[in-house]
Design a protein around this motif. Structure first.
Motif, PDB file in Angstrom:
ATOM      1  N   LEU A  40     -45.784  23.545   8.864  1.00  0.00           N
ATOM      2  CA  LEU A  40     -45.747  22.498   9.889  1.00  0.00           C
ATOM      3  C   LEU A  40     -44.341  22.053  10.278  1.00  0.00           C
ATOM      4  O   LEU A  40     -44.080  21.868  11.467  1.00  0.00           O
ATOM      5  N   PRO A  41     -43.387  21.869   9.343  1.00  0.00           N
ATOM      6  CA  PRO A  41     -42.030  21.530   9.795  1.00  0.00           C
ATOM      7  C   PRO A  41     -41.397  22.621  10.655  1.00  0.00           C
ATOM      8  O   PRO A  41     -40.710  22.329  11.632  1.00  0.00           O
ATOM      9  N   GLY A  42     -41.639  23.874  10.322  1.00  0.00           N
ATOM     10  CA  GLY A  42     -41.125  24.962  11.144  1.00  0.00           C
ATOM     11  C   GLY A  42     -41.728  24.967  12.533  1.00  0.00           C
ATOM     12  O   GLY A  42     -41.043  25.233  13.527  1.00  0.00           O
ATOM     13  N   LEU A  43     -43.003  24.672  12.611  1.00  0.00           N
ATOM     14  CA  LEU A  43     -43.664  24.586  13.912  1.00  0.00           C
ATOM     15  C   LEU A  43     -43.086  23.439  14.737  1.00  0.00           C
ATOM     16  O   LEU A  43     -42.876  23.581  15.947  1.00  0.00           O
ATOM     17  N   ALA A  44     -42.801  22.319  14.093  1.00  0.00           N
ATOM     18  CA  ALA A  44     -42.214  21.185  14.807  1.00  0.00           C
ATOM     19  C   ALA A  44     -40.832  21.542  15.354  1.00  0.00           C
ATOM     20  O   ALA A  44     -40.491  21.194  16.493  1.00  0.00           O
ATOM     21  N   LEU A  45     -40.027  22.256  14.566  1.00  0.00           N
ATOM     22  CA  LEU A  45     -38.708  22.680  15.046  1.00  0.00           C
ATOM     23  C   LEU A  45     -38.829  23.669  16.199  1.00  0.00           C
ATOM     24  O   LEU A  45     -38.080  23.590  17.180  1.00  0.00           O
ATOM     25  N   LEU A  46     -39.772  24.590  16.094  1.00  0.00           N
ATOM     26  CA  LEU A  46     -39.984  25.561  17.160  1.00  0.00           C
ATOM     27  C   LEU A  46     -40.402  24.863  18.454  1.00  0.00           C
ATOM     28  O   LEU A  46     -39.915  25.194  19.532  1.00  0.00           O
ATOM     29  N   LEU A  47     -41.284  23.883  18.356  1.00  0.00           N
ATOM     30  CA  LEU A  47     -41.707  23.148  19.544  1.00  0.00           C
ATOM     31  C   LEU A  47     -40.552  22.371  20.158  1.00  0.00           C
ATOM     32  O   LEU A  47     -40.448  22.257  21.376  1.00  0.00           O
ATOM     33  N   ALA A  48     -39.663  21.823  19.323  1.00  0.00           N
ATOM     34  CA  ALA A  48     -38.513  21.087  19.848  1.00  0.00           C
ATOM     35  C   ALA A  48     -37.549  22.028  20.571  1.00  0.00           C
ATOM     36  O   ALA A  48     -36.903  21.627  21.542  1.00  0.00           O
ATOM     37  N   VAL A  49     -37.440  23.276  20.109  1.00  0.00           N
ATOM     38  CA  VAL A  49     -36.570  24.243  20.772  1.00  0.00           C
ATOM     39  C   VAL A  49     -37.188  24.687  22.100  1.00  0.00           C
ATOM     40  O   VAL A  49     -36.505  24.794  23.115  1.00  0.00           O
ATOM     41  N   LEU A  50     -38.496  24.931  22.104  1.00  0.00           N
ATOM     42  CA  LEU A  50     -39.159  25.436  23.306  1.00  0.00           C
ATOM     43  C   LEU A  50     -39.391  24.373  24.363  1.00  0.00           C
ATOM     44  O   LEU A  50     -39.448  24.684  25.555  1.00  0.00           O
ATOM     45  N   PHE A  51     -39.517  23.117  23.951  1.00  0.00           N
ATOM     46  CA  PHE A  51     -39.788  22.031  24.893  1.00  0.00           C
ATOM     47  C   PHE A  51     -38.806  20.893  24.591  1.00  0.00           C
ATOM     48  O   PHE A  51     -39.114  20.008  23.782  1.00  0.00           O
ATOM     49  N   PRO A  52     -37.598  20.929  25.174  1.00  0.00           N
ATOM     50  CA  PRO A  52     -36.556  19.960  24.830  1.00  0.00           C
ATOM     51  C   PRO A  52     -36.945  18.484  24.949  1.00  0.00           C
ATOM     52  O   PRO A  52     -36.487  17.693  24.126  1.00  0.00           O
ATOM     53  N   PRO A  53     -37.768  18.062  25.912  1.00  0.00           N
ATOM     54  CA  PRO A  53     -38.123  16.638  25.921  1.00  0.00           C
ATOM     55  C   PRO A  53     -38.833  16.187  24.634  1.00  0.00           C
ATOM     56  O   PRO A  53     -38.685  15.041  24.208  1.00  0.00           O
ATOM     57  N   LEU A  54     -39.555  17.089  23.995  1.00  0.00           N
ATOM     58  CA  LEU A  54     -40.181  16.750  22.724  1.00  0.00           C
ATOM     59  C   LEU A  54     -39.125  16.520  21.651  1.00  0.00           C
ATOM     60  O   LEU A  54     -39.237  15.603  20.835  1.00  0.00           O
ATOM     61  N   GLY A  55     -38.068  17.325  21.659  1.00  0.00           N
ATOM     62  CA  GLY A  55     -36.973  17.137  20.722  1.00  0.00           C
ATOM     63  C   GLY A  55     -36.257  15.816  20.949  1.00  0.00           C
ATOM     64  O   GLY A  55     -35.883  15.123  20.001  1.00  0.00           O
ATOM     65  N   ILE A  56     -36.080  15.451  22.198  1.00  0.00           N
ATOM     66  CA  ILE A  56     -35.432  14.173  22.510  1.00  0.00           C
ATOM     67  C   ILE A  56     -36.311  13.010  22.081  1.00  0.00           C
ATOM     68  O   ILE A  56     -35.825  12.015  21.526  1.00  0.00           O
ATOM     69  N   ALA A  57     -37.615  13.116  22.300  1.00  0.00           N
ATOM     70  CA  ALA A  57     -38.533  12.053  21.866  1.00  0.00           C
ATOM     71  C   ALA A  57     -38.531  11.923  20.342  1.00  0.00           C
ATOM     72  O   ALA A  57     -38.528  10.805  19.809  1.00  0.00           O
ATOM     73  N   ALA A  58     -38.512  13.050  19.648  1.00  0.00           N
ATOM     74  CA  ALA A  58     -38.455  13.008  18.187  1.00  0.00           C
ATOM     75  C   ALA A  58     -37.143  12.397  17.717  1.00  0.00           C
ATOM     76  O   ALA A  58     -37.108  11.654  16.733  1.00  0.00           O
ATOM     77  N   ALA A  59     -36.060  12.688  18.416  1.00  0.00           N
ATOM     78  CA  ALA A  59     -34.763  12.115  18.056  1.00  0.00           C
ATOM     79  C   ALA A  59     -34.756  10.606  18.269  1.00  0.00           C
ATOM     80  O   ALA A  59     -34.211   9.861  17.445  1.00  0.00           O
ATOM     81  N   LEU A  60     -35.350  10.143  19.334  1.00  0.00           N
ATOM     82  CA  LEU A  60     -35.416   8.693  19.578  1.00  0.00           C
ATOM     83  C   LEU A  60     -36.253   7.989  18.518  1.00  0.00           C
ATOM     84  O   LEU A  60     -35.875   6.920  18.022  1.00  0.00           O
TER      85      LEU A  60
END
Length: 96
Positions: A40-60
């Protein structure tokens, strides 16, 4: 509260996998449950790479959790959340 929700979100799929595969043997079921939980953590990182707004939301969200942890005096938890925010921004290709 966020930590408890993340923990539940990470452990429930693995526990469900163990429960569904228990009739194939406990060794296989526990191995499959551990694999699901650890992926699951690897999947979360992959999703953040493929969909940058998700990475920004996770960062916030991680930044907010880090600030609250620092305010409560939990330095190690705040540092972990700050590292998570940095990793999420890196995956989203945001220059720090």
């Amino acid at each position: 509260m966020i930590l408890a929700l993340l923990l539940a979100a990470a452990l429930v799929p693995g526990a469900a996998t163990v429960w569904l595969l228990r009739h194939h043997g406990w060794a296989l079921a526990c191995t499959a449950g551990a694999a699901v939980t650890l992926s699951l953590p690897g999947l979360a990182l992959l999703l953040a790479v493929l969909f940058p707004p998700l990475g920004i939301a996770a960062a916030l969200a991680s930044t907010t959790a880090a600030l609250r942890a620092y305010d409560d005096g939990r330095i190690w938890a705040g540092t972990a959340w700050a590292g998570t925010a940095g990793l999420a921004l890196t995956c989203a290709a945001v220059a720090l």
